[in-house]
Each structure stands twice: as C-alpha cells, then as structure tokens.
Design a protein around this motif. Structure first.
Motif, short mmCIF file in Angstrom:
data_model
loop_
_atom_site.label_atom_id
_atom_site.label_comp_id
_atom_site.label_asym_id
_atom_site.label_seq_id
_atom_site.Cartn_x
_atom_site.Cartn_y
_atom_site.Cartn_z
N VAL A 64 3.92 4.65 -5.65
CA VAL A 64 4.39 4.11 -4.37
C VAL A 64 4.26 5.19 -3.30
N LYS A 65 3.61 4.87 -2.22
CA LYS A 65 3.37 5.83 -1.15
C LYS A 65 4.53 5.80 -0.15
N PRO A 66 4.77 6.91 0.54
CA PRO A 66 5.80 6.92 1.58
C PRO A 66 5.55 5.82 2.60
N ASP A 81 -1.90 6.41 5.53
CA ASP A 81 -2.65 5.33 4.88
C ASP A 81 -1.85 4.03 4.89
N MET A 82 -0.54 4.13 4.66
CA MET A 82 0.30 2.93 4.68
C MET A 82 0.34 2.33 6.08
N VAL A 83 0.46 3.17 7.08
CA VAL A 83 0.50 2.68 8.46
C VAL A 83 -0.83 2.05 8.84
N ASN A 84 -1.93 2.68 8.45
CA ASN A 84 -3.24 2.11 8.77
C ASN A 84 -3.42 0.73 8.15
N LEU A 85 -2.96 0.57 6.91
CA LEU A 85 -3.05 -0.74 6.27
C LEU A 85 -2.12 -1.73 6.96
N SER A 86 -0.96 -1.28 7.37
CA SER A 86 -0.03 -2.14 8.10
C SER A 86 -0.64 -2.63 9.40
N LEU A 87 -1.30 -1.73 10.12
CA LEU A 87 -1.95 -2.11 11.37
C LEU A 87 -3.07 -3.11 11.12
N MET A 129 -3.06 -2.57 -3.78
CA MET A 129 -3.26 -1.96 -5.09
C MET A 129 -4.20 -0.77 -4.98
N GLN A 130 -5.24 -0.91 -4.18
CA GLN A 130 -6.17 0.20 -4.00
C GLN A 130 -5.45 1.43 -3.45
N LEU A 131 -4.55 1.20 -2.51
CA LEU A 131 -3.78 2.30 -1.95
C LEU A 131 -2.81 2.86 -2.98
N TYR A 132 -2.18 1.99 -3.75
CA TYR A 132 -1.24 2.43 -4.79
C TYR A 132 -1.94 3.32 -5.82
#
Length: 214
Positions: free
Chosen positions: A26-28, A33-39, A16-19
């Motif tokens: 919705v981010k790509p 940032d999405m990849v960093n959170l995924s990692l 949610m913070q990223l959203y």
C-alpha cells in the motif's frame, strides 16, 4: 463530466499495477504516483487509498479473481492497463473530453497557481502548517524550518517567507490594519479559510501526509 464517485472494475488494473510497484504494498495516500492516478481517475487520493487497502486484503471474490489473473503476470497486467488507457482516451484528453465539463475538487490543490506557477495550493497548505509553528519574528529566510520546507517543495526560500508574511494578513489574531496588494494574497486567503480555523493537530497530520508527494 461530474466528479467521478463511482468505482469501476477497470480501475483495479492501474491500482494493482501501482500496488505491485517496488516496494510492493500500500502506497502513501499522497505519494506522487497515487496523486497522479487520482488526477487521472478524478477520484480523491483518500478514496484511492481505501481501495488499495481492499486490494491488499483481497476482501472480495472480484478482487481475488483479478489478483489471480494478473499478480504473477506483470506483462499481462501492463498490456491490460495500456489497453484500458487507450480505450478511455489516455494521452488524448483534449479531444476525449472536448465539449465536456469537468467538475474538479481535490484536483485544484495540485494545479499550479496562475499568479505563480511554481506554487500549488498544496504548497500553500504546507506553508500554513509551518506558519502555526513559528512566530512572526522567525518567519525569515534564516530559520531552519523555513529553509527545510523550501528545499522540500523546491522553491526559493524567499517565496516561502513571502507566503508566511501574507498569512499574517489573514490571521485575525494579528489584526493587521493595512492590507496587501500582493497577487498571492487571495490564494492564501482561500487556504486560510479552509484550514486556518481548523484543529492545528489535524492540519499537521494532513501536512505530513502531503509531504509524501514531494
């Protein structure tokens, strides 16, 4: 620790913070940032993107409750995310995961290559996509597409050319009789085995998504 495939309610907080980060929405899938959170979560970016879409539509009572609690109070959300990270050992991963094996899958694509730290498998995937758009005679530093990709991934254009030339050794249609002793060849062969025989349109679509990371 096995690759995490089970979603936990606490994960909605950093998502949610990223959203809510500008621009809100919705981010790509493969944005940095999405990849960093995924990692961080050991959850594939595509899976994370699907959950972000659920967050955007508030499609469950649980998501609605979290949204009502935090969406209008960014400070509360920031505190909750900070506490969540402290509780799971964020910032002290070496000790937190000491003695625990981590099974990685997508994560490896974003790790630097031991042979050349400036490169990652993601960059090799982008170069392979470019390979299928060029001919051997145009795989040179002066080609605009080569220059453009080198600028995007922030590596020397000659390194991109080197990778394009190595893919020529992987290409069965070129039927190269000699091999290469280049240390990067095994990494190129691995990417070729994963994507070289797949549909080029699918590879191009995937490459376009990956560009958002850079």
């Amino acid at each position: 620790m096995a690759k995490n495939t089970i979603w936990q309610d606490d994960y909605w907080l950093p998502l949610m913070q990223l959203y809510l980060r500008q621009p809100v929405g919705v981010k790509p899938t493969y944005s940095r940032d999405m990849v960093n959170l995924s990692l961080e979560l050991h959850i594939a970016p595509s899976t994370l993107a699907e959950h972000m879409k659920q967050l955007a539509t508030l499609n469950t009572p649980r998501i609605e409750r979290i949204w009502k609690t935090y969406s209008d109070n960014p400070r509360r959300l920031t505190r909750a995310v900070r506490l969540w990270r402290e509780m799971r050992g964020f910032g002290a991963e070496a000790s937190f995961y000491e003695g625990v094996g981590v099974s990685e899958s997508f994560e490896r694509d974003f790790r630097p290559l031991s042979q050349e730290p400036k490169l990652t498998p993601v960059i090799l995937i982008l170069v392979l996509n470019l390979y299928f758009q060029l001919t051997p005679l145009t795989m040179v530093p002066e080609t605009p597409e080569v220059i453009e990709l080198a600028r995007l991934v922030k590596v020397d254009v000659n390194l991109v050319v080197r990778l394009l030339q190595l893919y020529q050794y992987c290409d069965p249609y070129l039927n190269r009789k000699t091999s290469s002793s280049d240390a990067l060849l095994p990494a190129c062969q691995d990417v070729w085995h994963r994507f070289g025989n797949s549909d080029t349109e699918q590879l191009t679509a995937f490459a376009e998504e990956l560009k958002a990371y850079f």
